[in-house]
Design a protein around this motif. Structure first.
Motif, short mmCIF file in Angstrom:
data_model
loop_
_atom_site.label_atom_id
_atom_site.label_comp_id
_atom_site.label_asym_id
_atom_site.label_seq_id
_atom_site.Cartn_x
_atom_site.Cartn_y
_atom_site.Cartn_z
N LEU A 29 -1.96 36.46 -11.50
CA LEU A 29 -1.91 34.74 -11.45
C LEU A 29 -1.12 33.82 -11.85
O LEU A 29 -1.33 33.12 -11.21
N ASP A 30 -1.23 33.89 -13.51
CA ASP A 30 -0.68 33.06 -13.62
C ASP A 30 0.87 32.72 -13.62
O ASP A 30 1.78 32.08 -13.35
N MET B 190 -1.14 26.10 -16.48
CA MET B 190 -0.41 25.72 -15.20
C MET B 190 0.81 25.05 -15.13
O MET B 190 1.25 25.27 -14.52
N ARG C 278 4.58 37.58 -3.16
CA ARG C 278 4.06 37.37 -3.93
C ARG C 278 4.03 38.89 -4.76
O ARG C 278 4.21 39.18 -5.77
N THR D 174 -3.38 34.78 -3.30
CA THR D 174 -2.74 33.80 -4.61
C THR D 174 -2.25 34.51 -6.20
O THR D 174 -1.44 34.57 -6.69
N ARG E 57 2.14 30.77 4.50
CA ARG E 57 1.34 31.53 3.58
C ARG E 57 0.86 32.68 3.38
O ARG E 57 0.54 33.29 2.74
N ILE F 7 6.12 31.97 -6.66
CA ILE F 7 5.81 30.89 -4.84
C ILE F 7 4.67 29.62 -5.27
O ILE F 7 3.91 30.95 -5.14
N HIS F 8 4.90 28.70 -4.69
CA HIS F 8 3.81 27.79 -3.88
C HIS F 8 4.21 27.55 -2.19
O HIS F 8 5.59 27.37 -2.16
N GLY F 9 3.48 27.94 -2.16
CA GLY F 9 3.20 26.73 -0.39
C GLY F 9 2.68 26.33 -0.12
O GLY F 9 1.44 26.26 -0.41
N PHE G 39 -8.35 25.89 -15.97
CA PHE G 39 -6.73 26.53 -16.30
C PHE G 39 -5.36 25.40 -16.22
O PHE G 39 -4.12 25.62 -15.42
N ARG H 270 -9.96 21.43 -13.20
CA ARG H 270 -10.08 23.14 -13.55
C ARG H 270 -9.34 23.28 -14.68
O ARG H 270 -8.75 23.04 -14.95
N ASN I 16 2.74 33.69 -10.50
CA ASN I 16 2.74 34.28 -8.60
C ASN I 16 3.82 34.46 -8.23
O ASN I 16 4.15 33.84 -6.97
N HIS J 119 -6.10 20.15 -8.97
CA HIS J 119 -6.68 20.72 -9.21
C HIS J 119 -7.08 20.02 -10.95
O HIS J 119 -7.25 21.08 -11.44
N TYR K 257 -0.65 18.20 -8.92
CA TYR K 257 -0.87 19.52 -9.12
C TYR K 257 -2.22 18.78 -9.12
O TYR K 257 -3.26 19.01 -9.56
N LYS L 212 9.12 29.59 -8.35
CA LYS L 212 8.25 28.90 -9.48
C LYS L 212 9.87 29.43 -10.98
O LYS L 212 10.35 30.41 -10.62
N1 LIG Z 1 -8.70 31.47 -11.64
C1 LIG Z 1 -7.90 30.82 -12.22
N2 LIG Z 1 -7.16 31.10 -13.57
C2 LIG Z 1 -5.70 30.93 -13.83
N3 LIG Z 1 -4.75 30.49 -12.96
C3 LIG Z 1 -5.88 29.57 -12.07
C4 LIG Z 1 -6.17 30.48 -11.62
N4 LIG Z 1 -6.44 29.88 -9.78
C5 LIG Z 1 -5.48 30.27 -9.70
N5 LIG Z 1 -4.67 29.86 -10.65
C6 LIG Z 1 -3.26 28.73 -10.78
O1 LIG Z 1 -3.26 27.62 -10.17
C7 LIG Z 1 -2.28 28.08 -9.04
C8 LIG Z 1 -3.14 26.96 -7.54
O2 LIG Z 1 -4.60 27.19 -7.50
P1 LIG Z 1 -4.53 27.34 -6.14
O3 LIG Z 1 -6.01 28.22 -6.00
O4 LIG Z 1 -4.20 26.41 -5.27
O5 LIG Z 1 -3.31 28.91 -5.29
P2 LIG Z 1 -2.93 28.57 -4.32
O6 LIG Z 1 -2.76 27.34 -3.89
O7 LIG Z 1 -2.23 29.95 -3.55
O8 LIG Z 1 -2.15 28.85 -5.03
P3 LIG Z 1 -0.49 27.47 -5.39
O9 LIG Z 1 -1.25 26.79 -5.44
O10 LIG Z 1 1.06 27.47 -6.58
O11 LIG Z 1 0.62 27.81 -4.01
C9 LIG Z 1 -1.88 29.10 -9.13
O12 LIG Z 1 -1.16 29.66 -8.34
C10 LIG Z 1 -2.36 29.88 -9.92
O13 LIG Z 1 -1.44 30.29 -10.51
#
Ligand SMILES: Nc1ncnc2c1ncn2[C@@H]1O[C@H](COP(=O)(O)OP(=O)(O)OP(=O)(O)O)[C@@H](O)[C@H]1O
Length: 151
Positions: free
Chosen positions: A110-111, A59, A103, A92, A86, A115-117, A55, A53, A113, A50, A47, A9
Motif C-alpha cells: 500500500l505504501d 505518504m 499495481r 490501491t 484506474r 503509480i497514481h492515476g 498517513f 488522513r 503502490n 488527504h 495531495y 512514483k
Molecule cells: N490505509 C492506508 N494506509 C497507508 N497509506 C495509504 C492508505 N490508504 C491509502 N494510502 C496511500 O495513499 C495514497 C492515496 O490513497 P487513495 O485512497 O487516494 O488511493 P488511490 O487513489 O488509489 O491512490 P493514488 O492517489 O496514489 O492514485 C495511496 O496511493 C496509498 O499509497
C-alpha cells in the motif's frame, strides 16, 4: 473526458519502460511527460484532499524520495478516461489488485503502490493543470471548463 493524469512514483521508476509500454498497450497515448523531483510542499498541495488522513506525512515524503514521471494521457475516442485508466492501475493495495494490472505487476504494498492515476474528470483537470502548462500538453481549459486541444 478522454484525458487523465498519471504519475510513476519514485519506488517504481526503475520499471518506467515496462510501465510506459503497458500504458500504450492498454490503449492510452502519452500527450506529454516529464521527469521531476518533487518538493514536499508541492506534494502536500497535490495531495491536499488527504491532509487529515493519519498517513498523510509519510505518504507525501515517499513521493520526494527520488524523481517521478508525470504524464498527461489521452485516449482516442475515449470516454471516462480517468476511470478506464484506474482499471489498468488496479486496486490501491497491490495485494488486492487484479492480475495483470500495473499495481499488481509493479507495486510492492500500500505504501509503495507504483503509480497514481486521477480518480475523476475534475481531479484529472486539476492534476493536469497542477503539473503541466498548456504549452506542454497542447491543452487549454476553455471557458466552459472543458479541456480543449490547442493544436
Ligand atoms: N490505509 C492506508 N494506509 C497507508 N497509506 C495509504 C492508505 N490508504 C491509502 N494510502 C496511500 O495513499 C495514497 C492515496 O490513497 P487513495 O485512497 O487516494 O488511493 P488511490 O487513489 O488509489 O491512490 P493514488 O492517489 O496514489 O492514485 C495511496 O496511493 C496509498 O499509497
Amino acid at each position: 473526458m478522454n484525458l487523465t493524469f498519471s504519475l510513476i512514483k519514485p519506488s517504481a521508476m526503475n520499471h518506467c519502460e515496462e510501465i510506459l509500454m503497458a500504458i500504450k498497450t492498454g490503449g492510452f497515448s502519452i500527450l506529454a511527460m516529464k521527469s521531476q523531483n518533487l518538493t514536499l510542499s508541492q506534494v502536500k498541495k497535490f495531495y491536499k484532499e488527504h491532509a487529515e488522513r493519519s498517513f498523510f506525512e509519510p505518504m507525501c515524503e515517499r513521493l520526494t524520495l527520488g524523481p517521478v514521471l508525470l504524464m498527461a494521457l489521452y485516449e482516442q475516442n475515449g470516454k471516462d478516461t480517468p476511470l478506464q485508466f484506474r482499471a489498468l492501475l488496479g486496486a490501491t493495495n497491490p495485494k488486492d489488485a487484479a492480475p495483470g494490472t500495473l499495481r499488481k505487476r509493479f507495486g510492492i504494498d500500500l505504501d509503495f503502490n507504483a503509480i497514481h492515476g486521477s480518480d475523476s474528470d475534475i481531479s484529472a483537470i486539476r492534476e493536469l493543470s497542477f503539473f503541466f502548462s498548456g504549452m506542454e500538453t497542447g491543452l487549454i481549459l476553455s471557458n466552459s471548463h472543458e479541456l480543449e486541444l490547442l493544436y
